[in-house]
Design a protein around this motif. Sequence first.
Motif, PDB file in Angstrom:
ATOM      1  N   LEU A 104      37.674  40.115  44.585  1.00  0.00           N
ATOM      2  CA  LEU A 104      37.491  39.741  43.336  1.00  0.00           C
ATOM      3  C   LEU A 104      37.114  40.713  42.478  1.00  0.00           C
ATOM      4  O   LEU A 104      37.167  40.757  41.194  1.00  0.00           O
ATOM      5  CB  LEU A 104      35.969  38.876  43.570  1.00  0.00           C
ATOM      6  N   SER A 105      36.370  42.034  42.983  1.00  0.00           N
ATOM      7  CA  SER A 105      36.026  42.942  42.121  1.00  0.00           C
ATOM      8  C   SER A 105      37.466  43.614  41.431  1.00  0.00           C
ATOM      9  O   SER A 105      37.493  44.276  40.343  1.00  0.00           O
ATOM     10  CB  SER A 105      35.388  44.127  42.891  1.00  0.00           C
ATOM     11  N   GLU A 106      38.435  43.845  42.258  1.00  0.00           N
ATOM     12  CA  GLU A 106      39.727  44.215  41.699  1.00  0.00           C
ATOM     13  C   GLU A 106      40.311  43.575  40.828  1.00  0.00           C
ATOM     14  O   GLU A 106      41.275  43.848  40.062  1.00  0.00           O
ATOM     15  CB  GLU A 106      40.714  44.430  42.805  1.00  0.00           C
ATOM     16  N   ILE A 107      40.145  42.106  40.802  1.00  0.00           N
ATOM     17  CA  ILE A 107      40.689  41.027  39.795  1.00  0.00           C
ATOM     18  C   ILE A 107      39.920  41.500  38.297  1.00  0.00           C
ATOM     19  O   ILE A 107      40.811  41.693  37.652  1.00  0.00           O
ATOM     20  CB  ILE A 107      40.315  39.812  40.116  1.00  0.00           C
ATOM     21  N   HIS A 108      38.692  41.433  38.588  1.00  0.00           N
ATOM     22  CA  HIS A 108      37.859  42.219  37.349  1.00  0.00           C
ATOM     23  C   HIS A 108      38.347  43.504  36.821  1.00  0.00           C
ATOM     24  O   HIS A 108      38.313  43.552  35.526  1.00  0.00           O
ATOM     25  CB  HIS A 108      36.355  41.997  37.598  1.00  0.00           C
ATOM     26  N   LEU A 109      38.356  44.424  37.582  1.00  0.00           N
ATOM     27  CA  LEU A 109      39.162  45.765  37.405  1.00  0.00           C
ATOM     28  C   LEU A 109      40.441  45.649  36.921  1.00  0.00           C
ATOM     29  O   LEU A 109      40.657  46.695  36.207  1.00  0.00           O
ATOM     30  CB  LEU A 109      38.874  46.601  38.458  1.00  0.00           C
ATOM     31  N   GLY A 110      40.981  44.670  37.075  1.00  0.00           N
ATOM     32  CA  GLY A 110      42.604  44.704  36.499  1.00  0.00           C
ATOM     33  C   GLY A 110      43.721  45.060  37.433  1.00  0.00           C
ATOM     34  O   GLY A 110      44.782  45.200  37.238  1.00  0.00           O
ATOM     35  N   LEU A 111      43.100  45.225  38.784  1.00  0.00           N
ATOM     36  CA  LEU A 111      43.913  45.764  39.765  1.00  0.00           C
ATOM     37  C   LEU A 111      44.756  44.633  40.331  1.00  0.00           C
ATOM     38  O   LEU A 111      45.779  44.991  41.050  1.00  0.00           O
ATOM     39  CB  LEU A 111      43.186  46.468  40.980  1.00  0.00           C
ATOM     40  N   LYS A 112      44.408  43.470  40.251  1.00  0.00           N
ATOM     41  CA  LYS A 112      44.978  42.402  40.808  1.00  0.00           C
ATOM     42  C   LYS A 112      45.161  41.159  39.629  1.00  0.00           C
ATOM     43  O   LYS A 112      44.446  41.439  38.685  1.00  0.00           O
ATOM     44  CB  LYS A 112      44.086  41.769  42.020  1.00  0.00           C
ATOM     45  N   PRO A 113      46.151  40.470  39.861  1.00  0.00           N
ATOM     46  CA  PRO A 113      46.336  39.211  38.912  1.00  0.00           C
ATOM     47  C   PRO A 113      45.042  38.118  38.947  1.00  0.00           C
ATOM     48  O   PRO A 113      44.443  38.107  39.889  1.00  0.00           O
ATOM     49  CB  PRO A 113      47.506  38.200  39.565  1.00  0.00           C
ATOM     50  N   LYS A 114      44.923  37.622  37.670  1.00  0.00           N
ATOM     51  CA  LYS A 114      43.815  36.848  37.424  1.00  0.00           C
ATOM     52  C   LYS A 114      43.965  35.525  38.434  1.00  0.00           C
ATOM     53  O   LYS A 114      45.251  35.082  38.647  1.00  0.00           O
ATOM     54  CB  LYS A 114      43.693  36.171  36.383  1.00  0.00           C
ATOM     55  N   GLY A 115      43.200  35.209  38.974  1.00  0.00           N
ATOM     56  CA  GLY A 115      42.943  33.873  39.917  1.00  0.00           C
ATOM     57  C   GLY A 115      41.517  33.589  40.663  1.00  0.00           C
ATOM     58  O   GLY A 115      40.499  34.409  40.215  1.00  0.00           O
ATOM     59  N   ARG A 141      38.612  39.296  32.648  1.00  0.00           N
ATOM     60  CA  ARG A 141      38.418  40.336  33.541  1.00  0.00           C
ATOM     61  C   ARG A 141      37.174  41.076  32.907  1.00  0.00           C
ATOM     62  O   ARG A 141      37.128  41.578  31.620  1.00  0.00           O
ATOM     63  CB  ARG A 141      39.530  41.333  33.232  1.00  0.00           C
ATOM     64  N   SER A 142      35.982  41.085  33.725  1.00  0.00           N
ATOM     65  CA  SER A 142      34.793  41.594  33.054  1.00  0.00           C
ATOM     66  C   SER A 142      33.883  42.169  34.074  1.00  0.00           C
ATOM     67  O   SER A 142      33.124  41.182  34.904  1.00  0.00           O
ATOM     68  CB  SER A 142      33.860  40.287  32.369  1.00  0.00           C
ATOM     69  N   VAL A 143      33.749  43.307  34.100  1.00  0.00           N
ATOM     70  CA  VAL A 143      32.913  44.117  35.190  1.00  0.00           C
ATOM     71  C   VAL A 143      31.502  43.842  35.179  1.00  0.00           C
ATOM     72  O   VAL A 143      30.710  43.458  36.160  1.00  0.00           O
ATOM     73  CB  VAL A 143      33.221  45.473  35.189  1.00  0.00           C
ATOM     74  N   LEU A 144      31.233  43.594  33.888  1.00  0.00           N
ATOM     75  CA  LEU A 144      29.710  43.340  33.571  1.00  0.00           C
ATOM     76  C   LEU A 144      29.250  41.879  34.056  1.00  0.00           C
ATOM     77  O   LEU A 144      28.227  41.961  34.657  1.00  0.00           O
ATOM     78  CB  LEU A 144      29.447  43.115  32.043  1.00  0.00           C
ATOM     79  N   SER A 145      30.191  40.870  34.012  1.00  0.00           N
ATOM     80  CA  SER A 145      29.848  39.580  34.459  1.00  0.00           C
ATOM     81  C   SER A 145      29.912  39.416  36.034  1.00  0.00           C
ATOM     82  O   SER A 145      29.141  38.912  36.904  1.00  0.00           O
ATOM     83  CB  SER A 145      30.841  38.545  33.887  1.00  0.00           C
ATOM     84  N   PHE A 146      30.684  40.443  36.624  1.00  0.00           N
ATOM     85  CA  PHE A 146      30.958  40.548  37.999  1.00  0.00           C
ATOM     86  C   PHE A 146      29.647  40.993  38.803  1.00  0.00           C
ATOM     87  O   PHE A 146      29.037  40.487  39.615  1.00  0.00           O
ATOM     88  CB  PHE A 146      32.400  41.257  38.517  1.00  0.00           C
TER      89      PHE A 146
END
Length: 449
Positions: free
Chosen positions: A237-248, A254-259
């Motif tokens: 999930l962290s990599e989704i927020h970081l932009g390394l993986k597709p949204k899902g 994508r928000s590291v802050l909310s994560f």
Amino acid sequence: MSFIISLFLIKKMFINFKAVYQSSQIFIMICFLFISSQTRAQDIEATNINKKLNAIRDMPFNTPFERSDINLLNWQHWPYSRYASHHPREFIPMATIHSDPDAPALDESKNDTFNLKKLRVSVDNEKDVLLLDLLKSIQMKGFAVMYGGKLVFETYDQGMQKHDIQILQSSSKTFTGMLIHKLANEGLLDLGANVDEYLPDLDAGVFKGSTLQHMLDMEVGFPDFGSYHKAGDYGYLSEIHLGLKPKGLGVERRSVLSFVQQFQEPTFTAGSKFSYNDMNTQVLAMIAQQVTGKRYAQLMEETFWRPLKARYDGAVAVDEDGNPGASFGMATTLRDAARFGQMMLQRGSYKGRRIIPESYFQSTFDQPLTEPFSTYKLLGQIEDYRNQVWMLRDDALMYTVGSFGQFIFADYDNQVVIVFMANWQSNSDLENNENLLRIVRSIGKQMSR
């Protein structure tokens, strides 16, 4: 008569109650089926993602592919990373770190003065391998050696060229660590303060009782993030927020802050345990932006790119809030990474200019190995970690470490800088890490003859 009417009314009420009850039960069942179907759909999605990801990760390194085959799900893995890791702007949002177009070329010696092309590296007691062959076997796409402030050796592979920027993965963290120390030296930060001093609206209880120094040293009580390849785990999930993986998996923005804000309780007392976690670096970068009023890319330009006279623009990943991917998302050319390594070797100076305060090295490299120890070892040595950088004390090495083989070594005993930009299949291959150390030792010995 009134008695009969009363019985009739009671019966009617009972029938109505029964109907309402049955209707409510049907409604509850429908809700349950809907929720169950949603849960099953999420499970199916996670299973399908895992199946696809596992298949991608198992593909051989030399498998042919087209550029159109690459996507966010596979770009970090074989064979697609042969192209993607040195073209990161094509796959993730990045802010430009501007270089100095008038910067002079890196001083270099083009004659292989130290005969490194013929250098043999001992990989075990019975086997010596030519350096170039060993680099090829560990999927090295960029390799550089600095000595005496000059580039004395470099090689490229997998289509990478001098102007290409390679994503540094977790080697990016060292840039953040040095920046934070610089800001503290300028009086903008107190390393003994809590994050709430600078980000009062962060609302992440996991940092309770911790200091910026604990964050720098990876001693904050985040829970285990599990796998970065298993859908649903914190790492994934962290990599989704970081932009390394597709949204899902429910992530729409994508928000590291909310994560980070979901972690409200530390799992251990700050400072009592080493626990490597990207979110420490992410929040430190937010603090740097807050106290300076500048975006991270500008801070990187002013702190490193311009003073180091970098020849090419770099880049750093950004999420949809504009916060930087400081923990993984720096990208630079091989030669500009070598400039950074030379500055690290010279304890914060480059060509006579002070870039990072001496106090950073005094509180990092000059300190003895102390608890809590990191959980990593290399050829029998504990890999020490402080201030977002790694050290091997017996070899007098300070170095950055990034996933899939991104390393910048400063060898203080032999006054050598070595940069590795590789394309490994995973980080769990201990032999690859050990071979890097063997290469560093062999080159150091060759230089000191």
